[in-house]
Design an enzyme around this catalytic site. Structure first.
Site, PDB file in Angstrom:
ATOM      1  CD  GLU A 286      -8.659   9.706  -4.797  1.00  0.00           C
ATOM      2  OE1 GLU A 286      -7.960   8.843  -4.282  1.00  0.00           O
ATOM      3  OE2 GLU A 286      -8.131  10.621  -5.510  1.00  0.00           O
ATOM      4  CD  GLU A 289     -14.155  11.880  -1.828  1.00  0.00           C
ATOM      5  OE1 GLU A 289     -13.159  10.837  -1.792  1.00  0.00           O
ATOM      6  OE2 GLU A 289     -14.062  12.702  -0.482  1.00  0.00           O
ATOM      7  CB  CYS A 312      -2.823   7.386  -2.989  1.00  0.00           C
ATOM      8  SG  CYS A 312      -4.104   7.692  -4.070  1.00  0.00           S
ATOM      9  CB  SER A 332      -9.958  12.038  -2.085  1.00  0.00           C
ATOM     10  OG  SER A 332     -10.759  10.885  -1.828  1.00  0.00           O
ATOM     11  CE  LYS A 371       1.546   4.261   0.989  1.00  0.00           C
ATOM     12  NZ  LYS A 371       0.102   4.549   0.939  1.00  0.00           N
ATOM     13  CD  GLU A 374      -1.115   5.558   4.742  1.00  0.00           C
ATOM     14  OE1 GLU A 374      -0.468   4.816   4.394  1.00  0.00           O
ATOM     15  OE2 GLU A 374      -1.942   6.363   4.296  1.00  0.00           O
ATOM     16  CD  GLU A 379      -5.929   8.714  11.720  1.00  0.00           C
ATOM     17  OE1 GLU A 379      -5.409   8.744  12.903  1.00  0.00           O
ATOM     18  OE2 GLU A 379      -5.372   9.544  10.926  1.00  0.00           O
ATOM     19  CB  CYS A 516       5.240   5.115  -5.738  1.00  0.00           C
ATOM     20  SG  CYS A 516       3.787   6.049  -4.843  1.00  0.00           S
TER      21      CYS A 516
END
Lengths: 592, 160
Positions: A286, A289, A312, A332, A371, A374, A379, A516
């Site tokens: 990141e 980038e 994230c 990102s 999560k 996710e 993908e 978090c």
């Protein structure tokens, strides 16, 4: 400040005008029982619909009992918090609430941490008059990838509704129906997965009953561990080590990193690794980038996609996919640390130990419920084999440890395995709001200026304020950083980006208040914000204690690039560590 | 993503936008907007609620919450002859429930439903201010007073 004098339970006190009876009593150490009320100081989060009526008190001169959470003190008021009339009223209210509540406490996932159960115990309820003849309102159970809803157990405290609408501005759920059939849920009582839910789990974090809980994957994990054909690899997120101890009676803010590793080894995981390793990797990808985009931006490229937004947090990713699909090229493209870890474990590490990725099971321990969703995104799988097989929450892990008869508090400490267990202080602070951007600033500064950093603590990026900003001097270039935690705060910064008014070069967003450490999968805070602050302090302590505090200095990260990935943002790195986003906004189709 | 397919004809979408615009797209006017929309469409199906939420920039859950809170709003199309039975105190004590049961039996539908041929729909309401005539039944705009269960068949016959 104008003050007034009041008397509570024969004790006189002076309070600020406008103070509620509840706050005045708490200030005096008098604990008036509450159920629907909840407040997280410092985060500006408060739920006080005055709905449950458990907190009623007697105010001299008033005919009716007054709910303490929403009644402001009058000057000279004489208040009594536990007269026989008050105690009777509380009992009756509780009996009414329980008359429409299932009695399956023994097998309820909330048993032992349930506010309603605690209140029934505190008020000494031993029978519920009339329950044999009373009908119960019933709803179907709804299971989504992350969250389970059992509305039979909803007591209409409306905490979840407040979190979802006022704090997160997600609007996935709201109150519907009236009277006996009233409950909180998505429009048309659809399943949660068809709503704009981000799975941030803040509704679960505040639910006082078993109405909202997480999907439990611990049995799947146990099955994988006992399967001799599987190599089971576990990764633990930074925020877990700052909170897990609470589940075993340890003081909030106790760091249990070493005990956590020992416990995971005793549970039978073959390799105990750290998501922090992948957090360092995230900074490499990141950060690179970002610097590439920044160069383009400074060269006048209008399509440089500055500010870059961090990616994230899966709750945050879900949020912009539902609400800002037109901005989906701005965040990102770096995957989250959880998914980077999975991708590297099932390629680089599987090759290293010479096994097929299909024989490896990757489990993640996360402070998060998003999560779970996710890890199930299509993908993030190769030929149907997911990079991360199971994601379990801090609470689920605690339960798993208890079931395995592990005496957590007295465990010796051990170290993470190598190579995917080594991490830096920069990775640990991912667990706090502002941490990801601080970690990125540390590495980006060095890469951008080519100079050594003379300080590592960017305290201007820390804190609990919902939206923060700071300017960091990049050797003469003023880098503008924006930070938001809580999705409602993120929306403020996003609207500026959308309108082309944002002055920031980089923005960090965390879906959960506090980051978090306040995630939807963490031990329940029961409305005590000092717990969140203690966890945040523990995270910074872990950072200070680390010998290496810059992601790009992690020797195993350097080794990973040398042996496998080449350089940050290489073709291989892109293939394994980057992703793309989808437009998930509900569309109105015009019928032809 | 919504599992409900949000499909509307352009003219219907235009009408919803027109109504919302007339209230300056003010979310606080939601109840008035729903009133006007139901006046136009006869009911408030999911796709209409979605379009209103989208136009007012509020959540569909919020719109749905208001629609289900007020008994005046309905998500099922009303019949050609909407039947309402008053269940206010006066009507209730004078046997409105038995009248309602008779309507349910005759039409084979429950409260809130519409007959398959779209002819009749059944709803209950609270007090129409004609307690002297209790129990009271409304069919469309016509009022029937002192209704007994035996009258139900006769009333329905009028609309055949």
């Amino acid at each position: 400040m104008e003050t007034i004098k009041i008397t509570i339970d024969n004790k006189q006190v002076e309070v600020e005008k406008g103070t509620t009876i509840l706050d005045a009593a708490r200030k005096m150490g008098i604990d008036i029982p509450t159920l629907c009320h909840m407040r997280l100081d410092d985060l500006n989060i408060e739920n006080k619909p005055g709905g449950c009526r458990i907190c009623v008190v007697e105010v001299q001169g008033r005919k009716n009992l007054s709910p303490a959470c929403i009644t402001k003190c009058d000057n000279g008021a004489v208040i009594r918090t536990h007269t026989p009339r008050v105690m009777n009223a509380r009992r009756t209210v509780m009996e009414f609430i329980l008359s429409d509540h299932p009695k399956d406490c023994l097998i309820c996932p909330k048993s032992g941490t349930c506010d309603l159960q605690d209140m029934a115990h505190r008020l000494g309820i031993r029978e519920i008059p009339g329950q044999e003849i009373a009908a119960m309102s019933t709803y179907r159970k709804d299971t989504s990838p992350s969250i389970i809803r059992e509305l039979d157990k909803c007591i209409m405290c409306r905490r979840c509704e407040m979190m979802c609408n006022d704090i997160q501005t997600v609007g996935a759920i709201g109150a519907f129906n009236r009277g006996f059939m009233a409950a909180v849920g998505p429009a048309y009582e659809q399943n949660l997965e068809y709503s704009p839910c981000t799975y941030c789990g803040q509704c679960v974090a505040v639910c006082p009953t078993g109405a909202l809980t997480e999907v439990d994957h611990t049995r799947d994990v146990l099955r994988a561990i006992v399967d001799p054909a599987k190599t089971v690899v576990v990764q633990t997120a930074p925020a877990v080590r700052a909170a897990l101890g609470e589940e075993f009676g340890m003081k909030p803010g106790t760091l249990v990193t070493g005990k956590l590793v020992t416990a995971l080894k005793e549970l039978g995981f073959d390799y105990v690794f750290d998501t922090d390793f992948a957090a360092d990797l995230t900074i490499m990808e990141e950060g690179t980038e970002f610097l590439n985009r920044l160069k383009k931006f400074l060269n006048g490229d209008k399509n440089a996609n500055i500010p870059i937004l961090t990616s994230c947090c899966p709750g945050w990713v879900n949020f912009f996919e539902h609400n800002y699909p037109d901005l989906k090229d701005v965040p990102s493209t770096a995957k989250s640390p959880q998914q980077m870890f999975g991708a590297i474990a099932k390629s680089y590490f599987a090759e290293k130990i010479n096994i097929n990725r299909k024989d490896m099971v990757v489990v993640s321990i996360m402070p998060c419920l998003a999560k779970k969703y996710e890890s199930q995104r299509p993908e993030f799988a190769v030929d149907g084999n997911p990079d991360v097989d199971y994601s379990i929450s801090t609470r689920e892990l605690a339960n798993f440890i208890r079931q395995a008869n592990i005496d957590f508090v007295n465990l010796p400490e051990s170290d993470f395995d190598r190579p995917l267990g080594e991490s830096t202080g920069a990775a640990v602070i991912f667990g706090n709001t502002g941490g990801v951007i601080e970690a990125a600033v540390r590495t980006a500064y060095v890469l951008y200026t080519g100079k050594k950093l003379n300080r590592l603590d960017f305290t201007e990026l820390r804190g609990m304020e919902g939206v923060r900003q700071a300017t960091i001097d990049f050797d003469g270039f003023p880098l503008n950083i924006g930070i938001a935690h809580g999705l409602g705060n993120a929306r403020k910064l996003l609207d500026e980006v959308k309108a082309g008014r944002s002055k920031f070069h980089a923005i960090e967003v965390m879906a959960c208040p506090g980051g978090c450490i306040g995630g939807g999968g963490q031990p329940l805070h029961h409305g005590d914000s000092s717990i969140l602050k203690a966890r945040a302090a523990a995270i910074y302590e872990e950072d200070r204690n680390k010998p290496i505090r810059l992601s790009h200095e992690n020797p195993y990260i350097i080794q990973l690039y040398n042996e496998f990935l080449g350089e940050p943002n290489s073709e291989k790195a892109h293939h394994l560590l980057h992703t793309h986003y989808f437009d998930k906004k509900a569309k109105i189709i015009v019928k032809q | 993503m919504s599992s409900i397919k949000i499909e509307l004809r352009q003219e219907d979408l235009n009408k919803i936008h027109e109504i919302c615009d007339s209230f300056n797209n003010e979310p606080l006017e939601l109840i008035n907007i729903l009133h006007r929309t139901q006046e136009h469409f006869g009911y408030l199906p999911a796709e209409v609620q979605e379009a209103i939420a989208d136009k007012l920039n509020i959540s569909t859950a919020q719109v749905y919450g208001v629609v289900t809170f007020y008994s005046f709003f309905t998500m099922t199309p009303k019949g050609k002859h909407p039947i309402s039975i008053c269940m206010g105190t006066a009507c209730y004590v004078r046997g409105a429930e038995k009248v309602l049961d008779e309507f349910k039996k005759e039409l084979a539908i429950q409260v809130g439903q519409t007959t398959p041929d779209g002819k009749f729909s059944l709803s209950s309401l609270r007090c129409v201010g004609a307690c002297g005539l209790a129990p009271v039944v409304l069919v469309g705009n016509k009022t029937y007073g002192r209704v007994a269960p035996d009258d139900v068949k006769v009333i329905l016959k009028e609309y055949e």
